[in-house]
Scaffold this motif. Structure first.
Motif, PDB file in Angstrom:
ATOM      1  N   ALA A  36       0.835  -1.205   0.000  1.00 37.16           N
ATOM      2  CA  ALA A  36       0.000   0.000   0.000  1.00 37.16           C
ATOM      3  C   ALA A  36       0.867   1.251   0.000  1.00 37.16           C
ATOM      4  O   ALA A  36       0.584   2.218  -0.720  1.00 37.16           O
ATOM      5  N   LEU A  37       1.934   1.243   0.790  1.00 36.93           N
ATOM      6  CA  LEU A  37       2.837   2.399   0.824  1.00 36.93           C
ATOM      7  C   LEU A  37       3.560   2.574  -0.503  1.00 36.93           C
ATOM      8  O   LEU A  37       3.800   3.699  -0.942  1.00 36.93           O
ATOM      9  N   ASP A  38       3.914   1.475  -1.151  1.00 36.66           N
ATOM     10  CA  ASP A  38       4.565   1.551  -2.456  1.00 36.66           C
ATOM     11  C   ASP A  38       3.643   2.205  -3.478  1.00 36.66           C
ATOM     12  O   ASP A  38       4.068   3.079  -4.239  1.00 36.66           O
ATOM     13  N   ILE A  39       2.376   1.810  -3.465  1.00 35.26           N
ATOM     14  CA  ILE A  39       1.416   2.412  -4.396  1.00 35.26           C
ATOM     15  C   ILE A  39       1.244   3.899  -4.095  1.00 35.26           C
ATOM     16  O   ILE A  39       1.218   4.730  -5.006  1.00 35.26           O
ATOM     17  N   ALA A  44       2.507   9.560  -5.693  1.00 33.97           N
ATOM     18  CA  ALA A  44       3.089  10.861  -5.339  1.00 33.97           C
ATOM     19  C   ALA A  44       4.059  11.340  -6.411  1.00 33.97           C
ATOM     20  O   ALA A  44       4.236  12.543  -6.606  1.00 33.97           O
ATOM     21  N   ASN A  45       4.696  10.403  -7.094  1.00 36.83           N
ATOM     22  CA  ASN A  45       5.651  10.755  -8.151  1.00 36.83           C
ATOM     23  C   ASN A  45       4.909  10.849  -9.475  1.00 36.83           C
ATOM     24  O   ASN A  45       4.906   9.907 -10.265  1.00 36.83           O
ATOM     25  N   GLY A  48       5.518  11.819 -15.354  1.00 35.14           N
ATOM     26  CA  GLY A  48       5.387  10.734 -16.316  1.00 35.14           C
ATOM     27  C   GLY A  48       4.251   9.777 -16.023  1.00 35.14           C
ATOM     28  O   GLY A  48       4.074   8.794 -16.730  1.00 35.14           O
ATOM     29  N   LEU A  49       3.475  10.034 -14.988  1.00 36.73           N
ATOM     30  CA  LEU A  49       2.361   9.159 -14.635  1.00 36.73           C
ATOM     31  C   LEU A  49       1.130   9.578 -15.425  1.00 36.73           C
ATOM     32  O   LEU A  49       0.618  10.681 -15.274  1.00 36.73           O
ATOM     33  N   ARG A  50       0.672   8.705 -16.282  1.00 32.11           N
ATOM     34  CA  ARG A  50      -0.494   9.000 -17.114  1.00 32.11           C
ATOM     35  C   ARG A  50      -1.768   8.889 -16.279  1.00 32.11           C
ATOM     36  O   ARG A  50      -1.820   8.123 -15.319  1.00 32.11           O
ATOM     37  N   PRO A  51      -2.808   9.633 -16.660  1.00 33.05           N
ATOM     38  CA  PRO A  51      -4.058   9.592 -15.903  1.00 33.05           C
ATOM     39  C   PRO A  51      -4.642   8.182 -15.784  1.00 33.05           C
ATOM     40  O   PRO A  51      -5.157   7.812 -14.733  1.00 33.05           O
ATOM     41  N   ALA A  52      -4.554   7.394 -16.836  1.00 33.37           N
ATOM     42  CA  ALA A  52      -5.093   6.027 -16.774  1.00 33.37           C
ATOM     43  C   ALA A  52      -4.308   5.185 -15.781  1.00 33.37           C
ATOM     44  O   ALA A  52      -4.886   4.391 -15.032  1.00 33.37           O
ATOM     45  N   ALA A  53      -2.993   5.362 -15.757  1.00 33.93           N
ATOM     46  CA  ALA A  53      -2.164   4.620 -14.805  1.00 33.93           C
ATOM     47  C   ALA A  53      -2.463   5.062 -13.375  1.00 33.93           C
ATOM     48  O   ALA A  53      -2.529   4.232 -12.458  1.00 33.93           O
ATOM     49  N   ALA A  54      -2.651   6.360 -13.180  1.00 32.32           N
ATOM     50  CA  ALA A  54      -2.983   6.868 -11.846  1.00 32.32           C
ATOM     51  C   ALA A  54      -4.322   6.306 -11.381  1.00 32.32           C
ATOM     52  O   ALA A  54      -4.464   5.899 -10.221  1.00 32.32           O
ATOM     53  N   ALA A  55      -5.298   6.246 -12.274  1.00 28.33           N
ATOM     54  CA  ALA A  55      -6.606   5.694 -11.918  1.00 28.33           C
ATOM     55  C   ALA A  55      -6.474   4.224 -11.531  1.00 28.33           C
ATOM     56  O   ALA A  55      -7.099   3.763 -10.574  1.00 28.33           O
ATOM     57  N   MET A  56      -5.649   3.477 -12.275  1.00 29.39           N
ATOM     58  CA  MET A  56      -5.446   2.064 -11.969  1.00 29.39           C
ATOM     59  C   MET A  56      -4.783   1.900 -10.597  1.00 29.39           C
ATOM     60  O   MET A  56      -5.181   1.048  -9.798  1.00 29.39           O
ATOM     61  N   LEU A  57      -3.783   2.730 -10.306  1.00 31.89           N
ATOM     62  CA  LEU A  57      -3.110   2.655  -9.011  1.00 31.89           C
ATOM     63  C   LEU A  57      -4.052   3.015  -7.868  1.00 31.89           C
ATOM     64  O   LEU A  57      -4.025   2.380  -6.812  1.00 31.89           O
ATOM     65  N   HIS A  58      -4.889   4.022  -8.080  1.00 35.67           N
ATOM     66  CA  HIS A  58      -5.869   4.384  -7.056  1.00 35.67           C
ATOM     67  C   HIS A  58      -6.820   3.224  -6.787  1.00 35.67           C
ATOM     68  O   HIS A  58      -7.148   2.938  -5.633  1.00 35.67           O
ATOM     69  N   ALA A  59      -7.260   2.546  -7.849  1.00 36.44           N
ATOM     70  CA  ALA A  59      -8.164   1.403  -7.683  1.00 36.44           C
ATOM     71  C   ALA A  59      -7.474   0.280  -6.924  1.00 36.44           C
ATOM     72  O   ALA A  59      -8.076  -0.346  -6.041  1.00 36.44           O
ATOM     73  N   GLN A  60      -6.217   0.020  -7.244  1.00 33.37           N
ATOM     74  CA  GLN A  60      -5.469  -1.024  -6.535  1.00 33.37           C
ATOM     75  C   GLN A  60      -5.295  -0.665  -5.065  1.00 33.37           C
ATOM     76  O   GLN A  60      -5.435  -1.519  -4.187  1.00 33.37           O
ATOM     77  N   LEU A  61      -4.987   0.600  -4.799  1.00 29.67           N
ATOM     78  CA  LEU A  61      -4.802   1.032  -3.413  1.00 29.67           C
ATOM     79  C   LEU A  61      -6.104   0.916  -2.634  1.00 29.67           C
ATOM     80  O   LEU A  61      -6.113   0.431  -1.497  1.00 29.67           O
ATOM     81  N   ARG A  62      -7.196   1.318  -3.250  1.00 26.07           N
ATOM     82  CA  ARG A  62      -8.509   1.229  -2.584  1.00 26.07           C
ATOM     83  C   ARG A  62      -8.832  -0.224  -2.236  1.00 26.07           C
ATOM     84  O   ARG A  62      -9.261  -0.530  -1.121  1.00 26.07           O
ATOM     85  N   THR A  63      -8.605  -1.132  -3.179  1.00 28.66           N
ATOM     86  CA  THR A  63      -8.866  -2.552  -2.946  1.00 28.66           C
ATOM     87  C   THR A  63      -7.963  -3.110  -1.847  1.00 28.66           C
ATOM     88  O   THR A  63      -8.410  -3.844  -0.964  1.00 28.66           O
ATOM     89  N   LEU A  64      -6.696  -2.752  -1.900  1.00 28.33           N
ATOM     90  CA  LEU A  64      -5.735  -3.227  -0.905  1.00 28.33           C
ATOM     91  C   LEU A  64      -6.091  -2.721   0.488  1.00 28.33           C
ATOM     92  O   LEU A  64      -6.060  -3.477   1.465  1.00 28.33           O
ATOM     93  N   LEU A  65      -6.468  -1.452   0.600  1.00 34.27           N
ATOM     94  CA  LEU A  65      -6.849  -0.910   1.906  1.00 34.27           C
ATOM     95  C   LEU A  65      -8.127  -1.566   2.431  1.00 34.27           C
ATOM     96  O   LEU A  65      -8.261  -1.795   3.636  1.00 34.27           O
TER      97      LEU A  65
END
Length: 95
Positions: A36-39, A44-45, A48-65
């Motif tokens: 979760a901290l890695d995501i 935070a960085n 170069g983070l595309r909006p689609a990638a950010a959305a995917m990471l947010h979804a993964q973080l939400r599921t993990l939490l």
């Protein structure tokens, strides 16, 4: 509400919030907590983070939490009803 800005130590708000939640749950040393901290760090960085990638990471973080919340010990109620329930549970019938 989470402040979107970094604190004085330059830790992003999302990472601070995730760390605080993991500490509250007692899961800061778990592998899932590290993930979760890695995501949160990757989010935070934004360079170069595309909006689609950010959305995917947010979804993964939400599921993990959500999964981590299930592993967390139940929170103790801190109200008058809980105190009365504790007193009631401590009573014994006199024979």
């Amino acid at each position: 509400m989470i402040d979107d800005h970094a604190s004085a130590d330059d830790t992003p708000a999302l990472e601070r919030a995730v760390r605080a939640q993991l500490a509250k749950w007692g899961l800061e040393g778990s592998a899932e907590g590290a993930a979760a901290l890695d995501i949160a760090d990757r989010l935070a960085n934004t360079e170069g983070l595309r909006p689609a990638a950010a959305a995917m990471l947010h979804a993964q973080l939400r599921t993990l939490l959500a999964d981590l919340r299930k592993l967390a010990p139940p929170e103790e109620a801190d109200d008058g009803v809980a105190a009365l329930q504790d007193e009631y549970n401590g009573l014994r019938a006199v024979q």
